[in-house]
Write an enzyme that holds these catalytic residues in place. Sequence first.
Site, PDB file in Angstrom:
ATOM      1  N   THR A   1     106.905  44.625 -29.866  1.00 49.98           N
ATOM      2  CA  THR A   1     105.773  45.364 -30.400  1.00 49.98           C
ATOM      3  C   THR A   1     104.851  44.371 -31.081  1.00 49.98           C
ATOM      4  OG1 THR A   1     106.925  45.811 -32.491  1.00 49.98           O
ATOM      5  CG2 THR A   1     107.133  47.464 -30.744  1.00 49.98           C
TER       6      THR A   1
ATOM      7  N   SER B   1      95.210  27.033  -8.196  1.00 50.24           N
ATOM      8  CA  SER B   1      94.232  26.123  -8.783  1.00 50.24           C
ATOM      9  C   SER B   1      93.794  25.092  -7.769  1.00 50.24           C
ATOM     10  CB  SER B   1      94.840  25.412 -10.004  1.00 50.24           C
ATOM     11  OG  SER B   1      93.960  24.429 -10.495  1.00 50.24           O
TER      12      SER B   1
END
Length: 474
Positions: free
Chosen positions: A191, A323
Amino acid sequence: MSAAASFRVEKDLLGTLEVPADAYYGIQTLRAVNNFRLSGVPLAHYPKLVVGLAMVKQASADANRELGHLSAAKHTAISTACARIIQGEFHEQFVVDMIQGGAGTSTNMNANEVIANIALEAMGHEKGEYQHLHPNNDVNMAQSTNDAYPTAIRLGLLLGHDSLLGALDKLIQSLASKGLKFDHVLKMGRTQLQDAVPMTLGQEFRAFATTLGEDLQHLKLLAPTLLTEVNLGGTAIGTGINADPKYQALAVKRLAIISGHPLTPAADLIEATSDMGAFVLFSGMLKRTAVKLSKICNDLRLLSSGPRTGINEINLPPRQPGSSIMPGKVNPVIPEAVNQVAFEVIGNDLALTMAAEGGQLQLNVMEPLIAYKIFDSIRLLTRAMDMLRELCIDGITANEAHCRALMENSIGLITALNPYIGYENATRIAKLALDSGRGVLELVREEKLLDEAELAEILRPENMIAPRLVPLQA
């Protein structure tokens, strides 16, 4: 027809234009094509809308024939033309831009002209010989753009709704399947991006399936509730001017039979002609689904982050090199693309909302934008959900050992031990673990707060991930 037979000359109230000889559309469509070069997205981009238009014209012709206002020959020719469009022919002739002025008149006339010229050829006449069958007088009989167009939009959405529901249902099943497969994989829940308490990866994926399942049920209910009431028969502003008093009931009944959807006449045609509330609510539901999809994709990107310096609890299927400069890099391109689709759908909803608000008095002239945005959202969401399922979810694997190691090394594990060692001990162990960098289990073992049998029992997945309150031993 010109000498070179490359175009025909058609006339309207503004004058004449040369229409391509092979075009089934006519002068009013051509004016709209010349005027509205905006989105670059023609009506043909949304086949269900085109089919919806043809079904409306078919139902109207049927009603007018039954009432004696349309000859048998014209009715047969119009019906044949509509049937061919419904079957997928001539869609390339629907060339008007989705964004247009005129409250959709250009769309309505595009349909009227194409149907008229297909019908004329079937009757043995040349395109443009409207003295034999006219786009306005015959194809558009007892109609206005203001009732034919919104009815076609609603019908097009109903016709295309199943593909959206199907894509969503398949995605839910894929997520649920992963939930079952990962049910034994113990990991740390989080959380606020911080360690929380243990759970399983299966629970996490089942939650994804559950939240989308809620939207599936809402969408199944919303379409029949919102879209089956139509204003066909209202003509210009809902008063029904220029339509036979019996026309509305007959036309809507025929349209329901033709489309296979339980369409009903609007109770208040004036209200139904100007109100866009159904589209606002339906679009809002699409936005909600998009938001949930985006949140799930955010989680997938986080859970797969790394592979060496991130969370790396799951592996997404590698789809392409990531990339042009960093060798070995593979990016989560599928969730990234779904995120962008979600942003587009959210933007579509805002544009649609503003268009719905922007109407005045007895008509909303912004309805073309409403149609464009809602059809675009459905198309994008359907494609995005299929892509996410096929190219990502189905191929996800779990890094089970790594999940377990992260969980056992997490300070959050102390919450699971709290009922057994007490809050004071738990707080002290947590602080010591933070300060020293050592693991919670290591410190608990070192201080002999719990024996190995007790730890093994506590750390069993079924005891970690569900309600279980054990009295603290004295």
